[in-house]
Design a protein around this motif. Structure first.
Motif, mmCIF file in Angstrom:
data_model
loop_
_atom_site.group_PDB
_atom_site.id
_atom_site.type_symbol
_atom_site.label_atom_id
_atom_site.label_comp_id
_atom_site.label_asym_id
_atom_site.label_seq_id
_atom_site.Cartn_x
_atom_site.Cartn_y
_atom_site.Cartn_z
ATOM 1 N N LYS A 125 9.523 0.256 -22.232
ATOM 2 C CA LYS A 125 9.403 0.234 -20.768
ATOM 3 C C LYS A 125 8.094 -0.454 -20.403
ATOM 4 O O LYS A 125 7.053 -0.167 -20.976
ATOM 5 C CB LYS A 125 9.407 1.653 -20.196
ATOM 6 C CG LYS A 125 10.730 2.351 -20.367
ATOM 7 C CD LYS A 125 10.674 3.739 -19.812
ATOM 8 C CE LYS A 125 12.000 4.434 -20.047
ATOM 9 N NZ LYS A 125 11.922 5.841 -19.726
ATOM 10 N N LYS A 126 8.177 -1.352 -19.427
ATOM 11 C CA LYS A 126 6.995 -2.048 -18.942
ATOM 12 C C LYS A 126 6.428 -1.248 -17.775
ATOM 13 O O LYS A 126 7.073 -1.114 -16.737
ATOM 14 C CB LYS A 126 7.354 -3.468 -18.505
ATOM 15 C CG LYS A 126 6.168 -4.352 -18.238
ATOM 16 C CD LYS A 126 6.617 -5.789 -18.020
ATOM 17 C CE LYS A 126 5.450 -6.716 -17.855
ATOM 18 N NZ LYS A 126 5.876 -8.092 -17.625
ATOM 19 N N ASN A 127 5.260 -0.681 -17.977
ATOM 20 C CA ASN A 127 4.603 0.100 -16.937
ATOM 21 C C ASN A 127 3.607 -0.762 -16.183
ATOM 22 O O ASN A 127 3.035 -1.704 -16.736
ATOM 23 C CB ASN A 127 3.890 1.304 -17.551
ATOM 24 C CG ASN A 127 4.854 2.374 -17.985
ATOM 25 O OD1 ASN A 127 5.451 3.028 -17.146
ATOM 26 N ND2 ASN A 127 5.039 2.531 -19.283
ATOM 27 N N TYR A 128 3.406 -0.410 -14.923
ATOM 28 C CA TYR A 128 2.475 -1.118 -14.052
ATOM 29 C C TYR A 128 1.531 -0.103 -13.411
ATOM 30 O O TYR A 128 1.860 1.075 -13.281
ATOM 31 C CB TYR A 128 3.234 -1.845 -12.922
ATOM 32 C CG TYR A 128 4.231 -2.847 -13.414
ATOM 33 C CD1 TYR A 128 3.869 -4.180 -13.591
ATOM 34 C CD2 TYR A 128 5.545 -2.479 -13.691
ATOM 35 C CE1 TYR A 128 4.794 -5.114 -14.033
ATOM 36 C CE2 TYR A 128 6.472 -3.409 -14.140
ATOM 37 C CZ TYR A 128 6.086 -4.716 -14.303
ATOM 38 O OH TYR A 128 7.004 -5.630 -14.744
ATOM 39 N N VAL A 129 0.382 -0.604 -12.965
ATOM 40 C CA VAL A 129 -0.565 0.228 -12.234
ATOM 41 C C VAL A 129 -1.274 -0.659 -11.205
ATOM 42 O O VAL A 129 -1.433 -1.865 -11.407
ATOM 43 C CB VAL A 129 -1.567 0.918 -13.198
ATOM 44 C CG1 VAL A 129 -2.527 -0.085 -13.827
ATOM 45 C CG2 VAL A 129 -2.303 2.049 -12.507
ATOM 46 N N ILE A 130 -1.675 -0.059 -10.116
ATOM 47 C CA ILE A 130 -2.361 -0.792 -9.047
ATOM 48 C C ILE A 130 -3.784 -1.152 -9.496
ATOM 49 O O ILE A 130 -4.410 -0.412 -10.255
ATOM 50 C CB ILE A 130 -2.358 0.050 -7.740
ATOM 51 C CG1 ILE A 130 -2.731 -0.791 -6.523
ATOM 52 C CG2 ILE A 130 -3.245 1.281 -7.885
ATOM 53 C CD1 ILE A 130 -2.452 -0.091 -5.198
ATOM 54 N N THR A 131 -4.276 -2.288 -9.048
ATOM 55 C CA THR A 131 -5.636 -2.739 -9.350
ATOM 56 C C THR A 131 -6.564 -2.373 -8.185
ATOM 57 O O THR A 131 -6.105 -1.910 -7.134
ATOM 58 C CB THR A 131 -5.686 -4.263 -9.550
ATOM 59 O OG1 THR A 131 -5.298 -4.887 -8.311
ATOM 60 C CG2 THR A 131 -4.782 -4.719 -10.683
ATOM 61 N N LYS A 132 -7.833 -2.659 -8.355
ATOM 62 C CA LYS A 132 -8.802 -2.437 -7.273
ATOM 63 C C LYS A 132 -8.399 -3.256 -6.040
ATOM 64 O O LYS A 132 -8.420 -2.750 -4.915
ATOM 65 C CB LYS A 132 -10.209 -2.824 -7.731
ATOM 66 C CG LYS A 132 -11.263 -2.579 -6.683
ATOM 67 C CD LYS A 132 -12.648 -2.959 -7.166
ATOM 68 C CE LYS A 132 -13.627 -2.680 -6.041
ATOM 69 N NZ LYS A 132 -14.784 -3.517 -6.039
ATOM 70 N N LYS A 133 -8.024 -4.507 -6.249
ATOM 71 C CA LYS A 133 -7.580 -5.367 -5.141
ATOM 72 C C LYS A 133 -6.360 -4.755 -4.454
ATOM 73 O O LYS A 133 -6.255 -4.748 -3.230
ATOM 74 C CB LYS A 133 -7.244 -6.766 -5.676
ATOM 75 C CG LYS A 133 -6.741 -7.723 -4.627
ATOM 76 C CD LYS A 133 -6.435 -9.088 -5.232
ATOM 77 C CE LYS A 133 -5.882 -10.041 -4.198
ATOM 78 N NZ LYS A 133 -5.574 -11.367 -4.774
ATOM 79 N N GLY A 134 -5.438 -4.231 -5.242
ATOM 80 C CA GLY A 134 -4.250 -3.588 -4.689
ATOM 81 C C GLY A 134 -4.594 -2.349 -3.882
ATOM 82 O O GLY A 134 -4.011 -2.106 -2.824
ATOM 83 N N LYS A 135 -5.536 -1.554 -4.380
ATOM 84 C CA LYS A 135 -5.953 -0.348 -3.649
ATOM 85 C C LYS A 135 -6.594 -0.710 -2.317
ATOM 86 O O LYS A 135 -6.371 -0.025 -1.317
ATOM 87 C CB LYS A 135 -6.912 0.493 -4.495
ATOM 88 C CG LYS A 135 -6.212 1.225 -5.605
ATOM 89 C CD LYS A 135 -7.160 2.110 -6.381
ATOM 90 C CE LYS A 135 -6.386 2.801 -7.487
ATOM 91 N NZ LYS A 135 -7.192 3.778 -8.203
#
Length: 105
Positions: free
Chosen positions: A70-80
């Motif tokens: 499974k390819k997991n993703y997470v938000i970055t500082k820019k995304g936050k």
């Protein structure tokens, strides 16, 4: 012509970024959004993976090493920062609506 920088988020965009404050994979994102919104927002696979790809290219999210295929993703500082800006914009809309509809302004 280059793609326009994100200024406002659609509901699916907003919920994807909200969910990705914790690492998650595609199917998990779709399920969580549907549960969180009690079925009001449903994100199809095509929409989801198009948005994930765009967010990743723009540095708004990042892919984590695959786990159990499974390819997991997470938000970055820019995304936050983008998510926080949208959160503040939505709050202003709600405040203005409350003021008018409840006789405040």
């Amino acid at each position: 012509m280059p793609k326009k920088q994100l200024k406002h988020l659609t509901e699916p965009m907003y919920y994807i970024l909200l969910i990705l404050n914790s690492p998650n994979h595609g199917y998990g994102i779709m399920q969580t959004v549907e549960e969180m919104t009690e079925g009001h927002v449903k994100i199809g696979a095509g929409t989801l993976y198009t948005l994930l790809s765009r967010f990743e290219k723009e540095g708004i999210i990042e892919a984590l090493p695959e786990e159990d295929r499974k390819k997991n993703y997470v938000i970055t500082k820019k995304g936050k920062e983008l998510l926080e800006e949208e959160f503040q914009r939505l709050n202003r809309l709600v405040k203005d609506g409350r003021d008018i509809l409840r006789g405040g302004a």
